[in-house]
Design an enzyme around this catalytic site. Sequence first.
Site, short mmCIF file in Angstrom:
data_model
loop_
_atom_site.label_atom_id
_atom_site.label_comp_id
_atom_site.label_asym_id
_atom_site.label_seq_id
_atom_site.Cartn_x
_atom_site.Cartn_y
_atom_site.Cartn_z
N SER A 28 -3.45 7.08 3.55
CA SER A 28 -2.02 7.36 3.67
C SER A 28 -1.60 8.66 2.99
O SER A 28 -0.41 8.92 2.86
CB SER A 28 -1.20 6.19 3.12
N ARG B 154 14.09 6.97 -11.72
CA ARG B 154 13.32 5.73 -11.57
C ARG B 154 12.07 5.81 -12.45
O ARG B 154 11.40 6.84 -12.50
CB ARG B 154 12.92 5.53 -10.11
N VAL C 23 0.88 -1.17 0.00
CA VAL C 23 0.00 0.00 0.00
C VAL C 23 0.91 1.22 0.00
O VAL C 23 1.81 1.32 0.84
CB VAL C 23 -0.92 0.03 1.23
N PRO D 268 4.73 -3.22 4.52
CA PRO D 268 5.03 -1.79 4.51
C PRO D 268 6.13 -1.35 3.55
O PRO D 268 6.37 -0.15 3.41
CB PRO D 268 5.47 -1.53 5.95
N PHE E 122 -7.36 -4.36 10.93
CA PHE E 122 -7.50 -4.39 12.39
C PHE E 122 -7.64 -3.00 13.01
O PHE E 122 -8.46 -2.78 13.90
CB PHE E 122 -6.30 -5.14 12.98
N ARG F 250 8.06 8.68 -6.21
CA ARG F 250 9.14 7.69 -6.07
C ARG F 250 8.66 6.48 -5.29
O ARG F 250 8.97 5.34 -5.66
CB ARG F 250 10.37 8.32 -5.40
N TYR F 251 7.92 6.71 -4.22
CA TYR F 251 7.39 5.58 -3.46
C TYR F 251 6.45 4.74 -4.32
O TYR F 251 6.45 3.50 -4.25
CB TYR F 251 6.63 6.08 -2.22
N ARG G 71 -7.00 2.90 -4.43
CA ARG G 71 -7.96 3.12 -3.35
C ARG G 71 -8.49 4.55 -3.43
O ARG G 71 -7.75 5.51 -3.27
CB ARG G 71 -7.33 2.85 -1.98
N GLU H 182 -13.57 -3.01 7.18
CA GLU H 182 -12.92 -2.30 8.28
C GLU H 182 -13.91 -1.54 9.15
O GLU H 182 -13.51 -0.78 10.03
CB GLU H 182 -11.86 -1.34 7.72
N ASP I 134 -0.73 5.64 9.67
CA ASP I 134 -1.61 6.37 8.77
C ASP I 134 -2.86 6.73 9.57
O ASP I 134 -2.88 6.63 10.80
CB ASP I 134 -1.90 5.58 7.49
#
Length: 724
Positions: free
Chosen positions: A274, A311, A117, A539, A456, A124-125, A338, A430, A629
């Site tokens: 996030s 990248r 996620v 993560p 959770f 970049r992420y 999402r 959730e 988050d």
Amino acid sequence: MTRIDAHGLKIAPVLFDFITKEAAPKTGIDPDAFWAGVAAILRDLGSKNRELLKFRDTLQDKIDAWHLANKGKAFDLGAYTAFLKEIGYLLPEPATQKVETANVDDEIGKICGPQLVVPLTNARYALNAANARWGSLYDAFYGTDAIPHDPSEGGKGYNKARGDKVIAKAKAFLDAAAPLATGSHTDVTAYSVIAGQLSAKLKSGNATALKNAGQFAGYQGSAEAPSVILLANNGLHVEVVIDRSHVIGKDDPAGVSDMILEAAVSTILDMEDSVAAVDAEDKVLVYRNTLGLMNGTLSADFEKGGKTLTRALNSDRSYTTPSGGTLALHGRSLLLIRNCGHHMFTDAVLGADGEEIPEGILDAAVTGLLAIHDLKGHSKVKNSRTGSIYIVKPKMHGPDEVALTVELFARVEKMLGLPENTMKVGIMDEERRTTVNLKACIQQASKRIVFINTGFLDRTGDEIHTSMEAGPMIRKNEMKAQPWIKAYEDWNVDMGLIDGLPGHAQIGKGMWAAPDKMADMLAQKIGHPSAGATTAWVPSPTAATLHALHYHQVNVKARQDELTKGGPRAKLGDILTIPVSNSNWAPDDVRQEIDNNCQGILGYVVRWIDQGVGCSKVPDIHDVGLMEDRATLRISSQHLANWLHHGVVSKDQVMDSLKRMAVVVDKQNAGDPLYQPMAPSFDGVAFKAACDLVFEGRTQPNGYTEYILTARRREAKASETAKA
């Protein structure tokens, strides 16, 4: 800001220009027709969206009243269950109906493996996550505590003693995942391909083959001296890389320099929990990065070793098959997007009434438009090879809200000229009302569903808020041991199997939140595939590589067959058991709980408000980095709000802790040049936001943090603009 009027909508210029000049070209969609379609959807579905949100509040008021009326009495599960049915919270379970989702990619229907996620605000992420389909096992072992660190292994450069441990552990994995007929991969001195079979020459001089010849999937290079051997196990691939000139390969008997594992099979690109996207400029950043991933143009420059590197999305991987043909494997993670939930509103577009519009409606329309670039093949690399658009929809409460999403997607498809059921939906399990009505939720989306997933943290936040008046909740760290949690996790898999999700949709599990604790993850997260889940959240790309090992150890499809034969495991009564406590905690325990919650809240909120960072590794009170988050914020703020409401703690105690923990968080962020300290004034916007989240937590709809965060972030941005 002067807005642009289109079909009764008032659109922020930055968004209008993005749609006109960047998103719409090459899609075949006229920008004006796009806005006309959005306006029509808002006219027809906007009021329905608001009605469903009002119904949430109505149910909450009735549940609060029931608990207050029964205060001091022993909890009666039967009476409580009957009450939930009476008010329409708990609906009759529908007859079993298998899902019919069609045209799903193998990553959804067939392949079991890790899921990343990643926030869409960081190019970049996002690229790192998309490219994390393949990851180095040697690097993952060497660079983490998956192999314990020995102080003697310190220093710069490659440490051979540690490297030898890595190689031994990796070869042991290979012996388990793709064993030889005789001997060990440790004893191999050369690999070759002979008559379409993998041949391994051993130190003894003898040659052997794979125990299961069918696990040899292909190779790169020559048959006599391949540079890559491709193996398959439980639907996942492993590359054994051979390079005798490499610093590692030159000392390996077989010249093996690395093992590359198929790792993050899928990735959720996040527009929601996030990210900190509070206005039109933020939304356009999110949408622009999405566009770049859909049309293949996204790139990011970064500095490494004094050099600027770029990248971009990785290409597909090609191999020679055992029979001499060509095999192409996806070089990237399958991307799901999402969107925001029904409860969020955005000022990027104002409706005819001048009010902010539901953010999820805008997200769905724009996501559909952007994904056309992938469907039309505008990129050199494909995301969906089956013509699907994958959207994860969070924070839905019950089947009526799922039905709204299904109707929304159908309207967007019609607006964009897409085939029916192109837009698939992932349902985040959730929220408590979705959990207890999960079968009905799945059936509302039976032709679109591609994903159910337990979360959770958000689920606990809703558990606390729903039962706020029931009494003080147990301590936060005790929550995972409660009966409702296990029942909730099992119930999700049970319902997924009963409704026939395998082959059509993922059954997912939640996040491992400690990216530096990989040894613990290896020990514990195998529980997710063992529970019958086809995917689980990680993560980081490194964590994805390591979690992939679990899917080699556990044949998820076989495990699902076992679970199906055993029948449902979870009981509704356990799910409805409220985690209240009768404990009279010691003062030190109370102080520890307050401090832990306050430190976590401040550590996350200060970056969200001051820097617009919606997801990051935040040091906890013991300086252990945890991925935070809005879900982690929700549980911490709701837990404190609950204890405040029931007098376990006082407002003065909490404020004292917030101020002391602000000093701690300031010290933890001392190395960040962009950081704005909260102490000693305690009058900054970030500190005020943290206070709001706790002291106003009980009255926030469903305990969500977004409303306070958004308002305070906008305030901080306005202040920055004024100073500039």
